[in-house]
Design a protein around this motif. Sequence first.
Motif, short mmCIF file in Angstrom:
data_model
loop_
_atom_site.label_atom_id
_atom_site.label_comp_id
_atom_site.label_asym_id
_atom_site.label_seq_id
_atom_site.Cartn_x
_atom_site.Cartn_y
_atom_site.Cartn_z
N PRO A 121 29.45 0.88 -39.71
CA PRO A 121 30.04 -0.37 -39.21
C PRO A 121 29.19 -1.05 -38.14
O PRO A 121 29.21 -2.28 -38.02
N PHE A 122 28.42 -0.28 -37.37
CA PHE A 122 27.56 -0.88 -36.35
C PHE A 122 26.39 -1.62 -37.00
O PHE A 122 25.97 -2.68 -36.51
N PHE A 123 25.84 -1.06 -38.09
CA PHE A 123 24.80 -1.79 -38.82
C PHE A 123 25.37 -3.11 -39.34
O PHE A 123 24.74 -4.17 -39.24
N MET A 124 26.57 -3.01 -39.90
CA MET A 124 27.26 -4.17 -40.46
C MET A 124 27.50 -5.24 -39.39
O MET A 124 27.29 -6.43 -39.62
N ALA A 125 27.90 -4.79 -38.19
CA ALA A 125 28.18 -5.74 -37.10
C ALA A 125 26.92 -6.45 -36.64
O ALA A 125 26.95 -7.64 -36.32
N VAL A 126 25.79 -5.74 -36.61
CA VAL A 126 24.53 -6.36 -36.20
C VAL A 126 24.07 -7.42 -37.20
O VAL A 126 23.69 -8.54 -36.81
N SER A 127 24.13 -7.10 -38.49
CA SER A 127 23.71 -8.10 -39.49
C SER A 127 24.66 -9.29 -39.50
O SER A 127 24.23 -10.44 -39.69
N GLY A 186 35.04 -6.32 -37.17
CA GLY A 186 34.04 -5.37 -37.63
C GLY A 186 33.57 -4.46 -36.52
O GLY A 186 33.34 -3.26 -36.74
N VAL A 187 33.43 -5.02 -35.32
CA VAL A 187 33.04 -4.20 -34.16
C VAL A 187 34.13 -3.17 -33.87
O VAL A 187 33.83 -2.00 -33.55
N ALA A 230 17.46 -4.98 -43.94
CA ALA A 230 18.33 -3.81 -43.82
C ALA A 230 17.55 -2.62 -43.26
O ALA A 230 18.05 -1.87 -42.41
N PHE A 231 16.31 -2.45 -43.71
CA PHE A 231 15.46 -1.35 -43.26
C PHE A 231 15.23 -1.41 -41.76
O PHE A 231 15.33 -0.39 -41.05
N LYS A 232 14.96 -2.60 -41.23
CA LYS A 232 14.69 -2.73 -39.80
C LYS A 232 15.92 -2.42 -38.96
O LYS A 232 15.83 -1.74 -37.93
N ILE A 233 17.09 -2.91 -39.38
CA ILE A 233 18.31 -2.68 -38.60
C ILE A 233 18.67 -1.20 -38.59
O ILE A 233 18.88 -0.60 -37.53
N ALA A 234 18.74 -0.59 -39.77
CA ALA A 234 19.11 0.83 -39.86
C ALA A 234 18.06 1.71 -39.21
O ALA A 234 18.38 2.68 -38.50
#
Length: 437
Positions: free
Chosen positions: A29-35, A128-129, A215-219
């Motif tokens: 969910p944190f990856f999702m919140a950043v994007s 989402g957060v 996606a690669f950079k965020i994760a």
Amino acid sequence: MDNFLAARSQMALSLGFHIIYACIGMVMPFFMAVSHYKWLRTNDEGYKNLTKAWSKGVAIFFATGAVSGTMLSFELGLLWPSFMEHAGPIFGMPFSLEGTAFFIEAIALGFFLYGWDRFNKWFHWFTGVVVGISGLASGILVVSANAWMNSPAGFDFVNGEYINIDPIKAMFNKAWFSQSLHMTLAAFAATGFAVAGVHAAMILQNKNVLFHSRAFKIAGFFGAVAAILQPLSGDISAKDVAERQPAKLAAMEAHYHTTRKAPLLIGGIPDPEKKEVSYAIELPGMLSFLAHGDINAEVKGLDQIPVEEHPPVPIVHYAFQVMVGIGVFLMALSITFFIALRKKQLLQRRWLLVLFAIAIPLGFIAVEAGWTVTEVGRQPWIIHGIMRTADAVTPMPGIAWSFYLFTLIYISLTVVVIFLLNRQIKMVPVLYDKSDK
């Protein structure tokens, strides 16, 4: 297979599967919140598509985590009734609060999944957060309950009776912070590298490169930060275990003999009969330093602990070595990743993407190894120093059949998850950039 072995095997199986679902469910969910935040700030549809794709993965792991977690709750009562009879009133508070966090997470996830174009855009992002925060709180509360088993607190044990119960003190026992910190960072590192590795593999196949690069950079960022911080939490945990559970520390390092300036072992094959370790690399004084902050400090060995209270040394030692070895590799890869971020052309290098693809399972192998150290290293106690595991097992016959049934259920659940994730990866939106054309 006798009841005791079957009960322990079933619990190990359940925890082994659930911990993977739980880690991914509390971190993604944190990856999702950043994007999502990046989409709100830039209005770039690519980030919106990435958020929607990740949200479906979050939903999958929320569902599987809920199923496996519910099964674990029933297993505690069915397999270990004596334990729950005495421990339930003492450490029940974190489980109750975990239930509250779970319900908040479920509500917030429902709002997020069905709130597109229905809510204020920032309120939608906030839901989402909340999914991430409540999932993280859920995980910490469960770890707090496990920490209580390693560091019992909040009661007096007098003549076989549990009296003067203080649930708050039980929840915030001496081990809760170190275990929660270590587990949280492990979850972020394992999930970060797994998700980044999947997207790296897709980049290597030249599929939707812009989408997968973002996606690669965020994760990768989340995983790398956690992996670099993990040794710090490991140091806190080591000092905590040395103080409270010297038998566990001795098993981790196959430290059979009490000594000053104790060496840290890298690798090695323990021999429980001869009380020695072969083929290990020794770093003189480092175990003393890690355990007590003093290179000349005395480290208690298994020779000062009754034999009937020794954990199974080889299992604990090998698991600990696997965890540390993978941790060192991921930390080195994390440093490389941050260097690559500064020199952006490195992010396109095939060798770096290959290393991330190789790392997909490694974080979760380390998590499983770490939980093996925690749980097997506590044996023979289910409540450290108070109740033995053998005294807590159910007298009900036929537990072996229950173990076989649960094995089939978890394997089936995992097959379904892999199928859904594979389909989801293939359905990601096609975003064309110059490299795609």
